[in-house]
Write a protein that holds these residues in place. Structure first.
Motif, mmCIF file in Angstrom:
data_model
loop_
_atom_site.group_PDB
_atom_site.id
_atom_site.type_symbol
_atom_site.label_atom_id
_atom_site.label_comp_id
_atom_site.label_asym_id
_atom_site.label_seq_id
_atom_site.Cartn_x
_atom_site.Cartn_y
_atom_site.Cartn_z
ATOM 1 N N ASP A 6 101.540 -67.216 0.778
ATOM 2 C CA ASP A 6 100.830 -68.836 0.400
ATOM 3 C C ASP A 6 99.446 -68.296 0.158
ATOM 4 O OD1 ASP A 6 100.970 -71.671 0.170
ATOM 5 O OD2 ASP A 6 99.510 -71.345 1.601
ATOM 6 N N VAL A 7 98.591 -67.488 0.780
ATOM 7 C CA VAL A 7 97.250 -67.017 -0.095
ATOM 8 C C VAL A 7 97.327 -66.496 -0.905
ATOM 9 C CG1 VAL A 7 95.421 -65.877 1.033
ATOM 10 C CG2 VAL A 7 96.271 -67.371 2.853
ATOM 11 N N THR A 8 97.636 -65.583 -1.072
ATOM 12 C CA THR A 8 97.986 -65.029 -2.559
ATOM 13 C C THR A 8 98.065 -65.528 -3.724
ATOM 14 O OG1 THR A 8 98.842 -62.231 -1.238
ATOM 15 C CG2 THR A 8 98.709 -63.048 -3.522
ATOM 16 N N GLU A 9 98.799 -66.749 -3.158
ATOM 17 C CA GLU A 9 99.130 -67.839 -4.327
ATOM 18 C C GLU A 9 98.171 -68.163 -4.830
ATOM 19 O OE1 GLU A 9 102.096 -71.524 -6.051
ATOM 20 O OE2 GLU A 9 102.496 -69.970 -4.405
ATOM 21 N N GLN A 10 97.144 -68.486 -3.980
ATOM 22 C CA GLN A 10 95.640 -69.711 -3.601
ATOM 23 C C GLN A 10 94.430 -68.929 -4.369
ATOM 24 O OE1 GLN A 10 94.762 -72.505 -0.645
ATOM 25 N NE2 GLN A 10 96.770 -72.101 0.212
ATOM 26 N N ASN A 32 94.939 -68.538 -8.054
ATOM 27 C CA ASN A 32 94.448 -69.507 -8.864
ATOM 28 C C ASN A 32 93.639 -70.132 -8.900
ATOM 29 O OD1 ASN A 32 97.418 -70.753 -9.189
ATOM 30 N ND2 ASN A 32 97.847 -71.387 -7.420
ATOM 31 N N GLY A 33 92.428 -69.487 -8.160
ATOM 32 C CA GLY A 33 90.847 -69.326 -8.502
ATOM 33 C C GLY A 33 90.511 -69.328 -6.612
ATOM 34 N N CYS A 34 91.405 -69.116 -5.857
ATOM 35 C CA CYS A 34 90.355 -69.826 -4.511
ATOM 36 C C CYS A 34 90.010 -68.305 -3.846
ATOM 37 C CB CYS A 34 91.334 -69.907 -3.259
ATOM 38 S SG CYS A 34 92.048 -71.941 -3.601
ATOM 39 N N SER A 35 88.908 -68.845 -2.938
ATOM 40 C CA SER A 35 88.240 -67.519 -2.571
ATOM 41 C C SER A 35 88.414 -67.337 -0.786
ATOM 42 C CB SER A 35 86.069 -68.265 -2.637
ATOM 43 O OG SER A 35 86.537 -68.143 -3.772
ATOM 44 N N PRO A 36 88.263 -66.526 -0.668
ATOM 45 C CA PRO A 36 88.381 -66.446 1.146
ATOM 46 C C PRO A 36 88.022 -67.161 1.889
ATOM 47 C CG PRO A 36 88.158 -64.356 0.066
ATOM 48 C CD PRO A 36 87.828 -65.299 -0.699
ATOM 49 N N LYS A 52 88.246 -70.120 1.221
ATOM 50 C CA LYS A 52 88.824 -71.712 0.865
ATOM 51 C C LYS A 52 89.716 -72.052 0.739
ATOM 52 C CE LYS A 52 83.731 -72.829 -0.093
ATOM 53 N NZ LYS A 52 83.321 -74.226 0.755
ATOM 54 N N THR A 53 90.405 -71.243 1.281
ATOM 55 C CA THR A 53 92.565 -71.182 0.756
ATOM 56 C C THR A 53 92.428 -73.120 1.193
ATOM 57 O OG1 THR A 53 92.916 -70.355 2.140
ATOM 58 C CG2 THR A 53 92.888 -69.361 0.129
ATOM 59 N N VAL A 54 93.438 -73.514 0.572
ATOM 60 C CA VAL A 54 94.413 -74.642 1.502
ATOM 61 C C VAL A 54 95.413 -74.390 2.466
ATOM 62 C CG1 VAL A 54 95.134 -77.488 1.686
ATOM 63 C CG2 VAL A 54 93.061 -76.195 0.191
ATOM 64 N N GLU A 55 95.068 -74.977 4.202
ATOM 65 C CA GLU A 55 96.533 -74.729 5.069
ATOM 66 C C GLU A 55 97.374 -75.152 5.042
ATOM 67 O OE1 GLU A 55 97.467 -72.848 8.160
ATOM 68 O OE2 GLU A 55 95.212 -73.055 8.494
ATOM 69 N N PRO A 56 98.618 -74.884 3.985
ATOM 70 C CA PRO A 56 99.888 -74.827 4.134
ATOM 71 C C PRO A 56 100.649 -75.264 4.974
ATOM 72 C CG PRO A 56 99.588 -72.711 3.902
ATOM 73 C CD PRO A 56 98.248 -73.158 5.085
ATOM 74 N N PRO A 57 101.070 -76.162 4.964
ATOM 75 C CA PRO A 57 102.077 -77.068 6.114
ATOM 76 C C PRO A 57 103.558 -76.615 6.911
ATOM 77 C CG PRO A 57 103.020 -78.377 3.691
ATOM 78 C CD PRO A 57 102.038 -77.547 3.863
ATOM 79 N N ILE A 58 103.607 -76.208 7.839
ATOM 80 C CA ILE A 58 105.061 -75.238 8.885
ATOM 81 C C ILE A 58 105.703 -75.868 8.141
ATOM 82 C CG2 ILE A 58 105.427 -74.514 11.123
ATOM 83 C CD1 ILE A 58 102.740 -75.002 12.233
ATOM 84 N N PRO A 59 107.027 -74.754 7.466
ATOM 85 C CA PRO A 59 108.066 -75.031 7.651
ATOM 86 C C PRO A 59 108.981 -75.473 8.501
ATOM 87 C CG PRO A 59 107.318 -73.119 5.445
ATOM 88 C CD PRO A 59 106.730 -73.846 7.044
ATOM 89 N N ASP A 60 109.769 -76.680 8.474
ATOM 90 C CA ASP A 60 110.170 -76.461 10.091
ATOM 91 C C ASP A 60 111.124 -75.589 10.136
ATOM 92 O OD1 ASP A 60 109.223 -79.092 10.114
ATOM 93 O OD2 ASP A 60 110.697 -80.715 9.001
ATOM 94 N N THR A 61 112.084 -75.287 9.126
ATOM 95 C CA THR A 61 113.079 -74.117 9.860
ATOM 96 C C THR A 61 112.204 -72.970 10.080
ATOM 97 O OG1 THR A 61 114.197 -74.388 7.419
ATOM 98 C CG2 THR A 61 114.886 -72.275 8.625
ATOM 99 N N LEU A 62 111.204 -72.774 9.673
ATOM 100 C CA LEU A 62 110.219 -71.271 10.076
ATOM 101 C C LEU A 62 110.143 -71.787 11.014
ATOM 102 C CD1 LEU A 62 108.028 -69.805 7.160
ATOM 103 C CD2 LEU A 62 109.899 -68.884 8.497
ATOM 104 N N LEU A 63 109.324 -72.967 11.835
ATOM 105 C CA LEU A 63 109.176 -73.240 13.203
ATOM 106 C C LEU A 63 110.445 -73.108 14.464
ATOM 107 C CD1 LEU A 63 106.683 -74.722 15.067
ATOM 108 C CD2 LEU A 63 107.819 -76.665 14.594
#
Length: 300
Positions: free
Chosen positions: A115-119, A122-126, A128-139
């Motif tokens: 997710d961080v790599t994709e952000q 897309n132009g985000c700086s270290p 400054k990225t957005v916290e992604p949601p936690i997938p229920d399956t992974l949790l």
């Protein structure tokens, strides 16, 4: 003569790093070791209830938060430097895993890394990225894997990028997404540890008296070896010895300068007089009641 003096200055200036053969070098092993030592000695253990840290050998760990991969080595703008490499907290923990010190829940970390790599793409700086949601399956898989979770938070700092200081700003305070992540983790895991990869004062009240969060490490922005240094402290390679160089208050409004800080985009009217930092909190009546972690604080 001017040319000679110019090149003499460049050759002998204090910032020029010279190896044993007197060639200029940057990012060599000696420098990396020094960077790791400096990062380690500056980190501050803010909380350690129930002897949560250091991790026992073989601890199974689920790492939450994009900051495990979204590492901020230092400030931006003129505070930034080009480096040979960076060790994020995740890479530091993976280093400990290779030493059989702990076992990471790999799918969780892989999710955040992707997710961080994709952000970034897309132009985000270290930081400054957005916290992604936690997938229920992974949790659910993480809960089956371990009862110990590590929460990571990172922040970007730069001149000309002043503190926002509003609720859920993702700067001084946790963002909405980070708040949801923290609430999810602390209600699903028995042992929860926080690591802060930040360059300045942030809100720490959300974990200080929170019985569901048992430990917190202020890892600052630790340079190229910051992630390895933090992982070493978490695993007990080194005893944390850092102390706070400022006062961490319960909220932004507790700092007297906050009253005038956002009046103008071009200047701040200085009204603190001599009551700067800890002098204010230790002198002004009732100010001490607004302190979360005082100047000079640090556990070991």
């Amino acid at each position: 003569m001017q040319t000679v003096r110019k090149w003499q200055r460049i050759k002998y200036m204090p910032a020029t790093a010279l190896g044993s053969d007197e060639r200029r070098v940057t990012g060599n092993r000696e420098h990396a070791d020094l960077a790791r030592r400096a990062a380690r000695e500056g980190m501050v253990l803010l909380k350690n209830a129930r002897c949560t840290l250091p991790f026992d050998n073989g601890t199974k760990l689920a790492v939450f938060g994009k900051a495990q991969a979204d590492y901020v080595k230092g400030g931006g703008g003129s505070g930034d430097t080009k480096v040979a490499y960076e060790r994020s907290l995740l890479s530091g923990l993976q280093e400990k895993e290779s030493e059989s010190r702990l076992t990471l829940f790999a799918p969780q970390s892989a999710y955040y890394t992707a997710d961080v790599t994709e952000q970034y793409l897309n132009g985000c700086s270290p930081g400054k990225t957005v916290e992604p949601p936690i997938p229920d399956t992974l949790l659910e898989q993480a809960k089956t894997f371990t009862d110990t979770a590590l929460i990571t938070i990172s922040r970007y700092s730069c001149e000309g990028s002043d503190r926002v200081a509003t609720p859920f700003d993702g700067d001084f305070y946790l963002s909405h997404e980070e708040t949801l992540m923290v609430e999810t983790v602390q209600t699903n895991f028995m042992h929860v540890i926080v690591v802060l990869n930040v360059g300045g004062i942030v809100d720490t009240s959300w974990f200080r008296d929170n019985n569901q969060i048992s430990a917190a490490l202020l890892a600052w922005q630790g340079g190229i070896e910051g992630g390895s240094a933090a992982a070493g402290i978490l695993c007990g390679d080194e005893c944390p010895s850092g102390r706070l160089n400022d006062t961490f208050a319960l909220n932004f409004e507790s700092y007297p300068s906050s009253l005038d800080f956002h009046k103008s985009d071009n200047f701040v009217e200085y009204q603190d007089d001599i009551y700067v930092g800890y002098r204010y909190f230790e002198t002004i009546p009732s100010a001490a009641q607004t302190v979360c972690y005082p100047f000079g604080y640090g556990l070991s």
